[in-house]
Write an enzyme that holds these catalytic residues in place. Sequence first.
Site, PDB file in Angstrom:
ATOM      1  N   ARG A   1      28.219  27.787  66.363  1.00  0.00           N
ATOM      2  CA  ARG A   1      29.661  28.117  66.328  1.00  0.00           C
ATOM      3  C   ARG A   1      29.952  29.559  66.708  1.00  0.00           C
ATOM      4  NH1 ARG A   1      29.452  24.943  61.513  1.00  0.00           N
ATOM      5  NH2 ARG A   1      30.260  22.873  61.965  1.00  0.00           N
TER       6      ARG A   1
ATOM      7  N   LYS B   1      36.114  35.659  79.493  1.00  0.00           N
ATOM      8  CA  LYS B   1      36.289  34.279  79.972  1.00  0.00           C
ATOM      9  C   LYS B   1      34.910  33.683  80.201  1.00  0.00           C
ATOM     10  CE  LYS B   1      40.819  34.308  82.206  1.00  0.00           C
ATOM     11  NZ  LYS B   1      41.566  34.191  83.488  1.00  0.00           N
TER      12      LYS B   1
ATOM     13  N   GLU C   1      37.224  42.104  94.923  1.00  0.00           N
ATOM     14  CA  GLU C   1      37.768  42.218  93.559  1.00  0.00           C
ATOM     15  C   GLU C   1      38.028  43.686  93.207  1.00  0.00           C
ATOM     16  OE1 GLU C   1      38.635  39.632  91.614  1.00  0.00           O
ATOM     17  OE2 GLU C   1      37.454  37.922  92.300  1.00  0.00           O
TER      18      GLU C   1
ATOM     19  N   LYS D   1      40.724  46.589  84.391  1.00  0.00           N
ATOM     20  CA  LYS D   1      40.605  45.266  83.771  1.00  0.00           C
ATOM     21  C   LYS D   1      40.644  45.386  82.244  1.00  0.00           C
ATOM     22  CE  LYS D   1      38.696  40.791  83.641  1.00  0.00           C
ATOM     23  NZ  LYS D   1      37.980  39.713  84.275  1.00  0.00           N
TER      24      LYS D   1
ATOM     25  N   GLU E   1      45.616  35.700  78.331  1.00  0.00           N
ATOM     26  CA  GLU E   1      46.402  35.389  79.526  1.00  0.00           C
ATOM     27  C   GLU E   1      47.680  34.624  79.214  1.00  0.00           C
ATOM     28  OE1 GLU E   1      44.053  34.550  83.075  1.00  0.00           O
ATOM     29  OE2 GLU E   1      45.672  33.293  83.799  1.00  0.00           O
TER      30      GLU E   1
ATOM     31  N   ARG F   1      47.816  39.296  82.129  1.00  0.00           N
ATOM     32  CA  ARG F   1      46.462  39.062  82.636  1.00  0.00           C
ATOM     33  C   ARG F   1      46.471  38.206  83.897  1.00  0.00           C
ATOM     34  NH1 ARG F   1      40.823  37.964  79.312  1.00  0.00           N
ATOM     35  NH2 ARG F   1      39.533  37.660  81.173  1.00  0.00           N
TER      36      ARG F   1
ATOM     37  N   ASN G   1      44.822  37.363  88.839  1.00  0.00           N
ATOM     38  CA  ASN G   1      44.648  36.218  89.740  1.00  0.00           C
ATOM     39  C   ASN G   1      45.285  36.461  91.106  1.00  0.00           C
ATOM     40  OD1 ASN G   1      43.334  34.846  87.704  1.00  0.00           O
ATOM     41  ND2 ASN G   1      45.232  33.940  86.924  1.00  0.00           N
TER      42      ASN G   1
ATOM     43  N   HIS H   1      44.211  34.483  94.101  1.00  0.00           N
ATOM     44  CA  HIS H   1      43.376  33.368  93.637  1.00  0.00           C
ATOM     45  C   HIS H   1      44.001  31.992  93.863  1.00  0.00           C
ATOM     46  CE1 HIS H   1      41.003  36.598  91.982  1.00  0.00           C
ATOM     47  NE2 HIS H   1      40.127  35.770  91.466  1.00  0.00           N
TER      48      HIS H   1
ATOM     49  N   HIS I   1      41.553  29.870  95.710  1.00  0.00           N
ATOM     50  CA  HIS I   1      40.884  28.695  95.124  1.00  0.00           C
ATOM     51  C   HIS I   1      41.057  27.477  96.018  1.00  0.00           C
ATOM     52  CE1 HIS I   1      40.661  30.180  90.669  1.00  0.00           C
ATOM     53  NE2 HIS I   1      39.657  30.609  91.415  1.00  0.00           N
TER      54      HIS I   1
ATOM     55  N   HIS J   1      33.380  33.212  96.861  1.00  0.00           N
ATOM     56  CA  HIS J   1      34.581  33.391  96.032  1.00  0.00           C
ATOM     57  C   HIS J   1      35.335  34.669  96.417  1.00  0.00           C
ATOM     58  CE1 HIS J   1      37.276  33.350  92.629  1.00  0.00           C
ATOM     59  NE2 HIS J   1      36.871  34.565  92.307  1.00  0.00           N
TER      60      HIS J   1
HETATM   61  N1  GLY Z   1      38.997  36.932  86.528  1.00  0.00           N
HETATM   62  C1  GLY Z   1      40.302  36.924  85.971  1.00  0.00           C
HETATM   63  C2  GLY Z   1      40.326  37.223  84.513  1.00  0.00           C
HETATM   64  O1  GLY Z   1      39.317  37.576  83.934  1.00  0.00           O
HETATM   65  O2  GLY Z   1      41.348  37.080  83.918  1.00  0.00           O
END
Ligand code: GLY
Length: 377
Positions: free
Chosen positions: A130, A152, A194, A235, A245, A249, A253, A256, A260, A274
């Site tokens: 957990r 993430k 990025e 970031k 997000e 946040r 993107n 993206h 994507h 990517h």
């Molecule tokens: N790669 C986008 C984020 O971490 O929110």
Amino acid sequence: MTAPLRSADPIVVPVELGARAYDIVIGRGLISSLGVRIRHLRPGAKVAVVTDSSVAKLHLAAAEATLEAAGVESTRIVVPEGEGSKSYATFEKVCEAVICARIERGDLVVALGGGVIGDLAGYAAASVRRGLDYVQVPTTLLAQVDSSVGGKTGINSAQGKNLVGAFHQPVLVVADTALLDTLSPRVFRAGYAEVAKYGLLGDATFFAWLEANAKDVFSGGAAREHAIAVSCRAKAAIVARDERETGERALLNLGHTFGHALEAGAGFSDRLLHGEAVALGMALAFEFSARKGLAAQSEAARATAHLAAVGLPTHLKDVPGGVPRADALMDLIAQDKKVKRGKLTFILVRGVGQAFVADDVEPAEVRAFLADKLSEK
Ligand code: GLY
């Protein structure tokens, strides 16, 4: 933005998340300090180092040597290289291996690799018992400036990328910029997209610095560390304000949504990495914003010119093997779950450094834009 660092100075970027706060440490040769950093962070902890077969050949011995020298007991878990490892099957293997290694609460998982390893090992850490703590040791530029920071984690479902996962912050990120020396120029360049993203989305001064210094960022040294530090700081600030997000946040993107769809259109193959898809997606987001009258055409031209100058794709015709037609791209955009009440959500711009979330974009407008772009010679 801050003054460039001397390459000998490690820089510490704090991610201010209260009880989940942690540091990103950036510098050349830092992997040799990993063992001591872990021993100080968690005296007596054992670690499981999760990595892939390619990174293992290049950097696992160095990681294990520093852990051993610091008296940290470690077990290695090596998975195949590539996006295919962000699967239920590999996730299960990693979880079972972590349990077999008797990694308990209080011990640590170490993610040694690029974005795939960070996401996979982070999600295993979030799940076993957990929730175990984990340390990110990113080995690609993309992972150092983006995926290793912000918590993430996850794997892919048959229905889409990153659909199964968790927000689970690391307890430390150790970004050794010397590890980037072994990247191919193409993979380094894809990660640079990025880096440019942080300038394009919110820091025009940094973007101007990149326009003047990109060559030095590519060749290494203090400029590279500076670019990574500024990116991580940007970031970290956004993640600290919007960890899950719910708002700001989403600016991360930028590029993206188009990106994507193009990646999916290329079958997530190495036809389009990517970061390359993000570069092309950012160029499209700028051009679409200009077409809507939100940004000056000169701003779109400036963004695109810099990405193209470093060798990133900025035009649909730059994708080897071509891209799907406008209707197919629209289907892929819709599958990316960015449709609400018939409108699309895009990150658009008012200029370099001025991105914003637009959640009312008409699909027909995007389709017409893509059809026009596809017909350009
Ligand atoms: N790669 C986008 C984020 O971490 O929110």
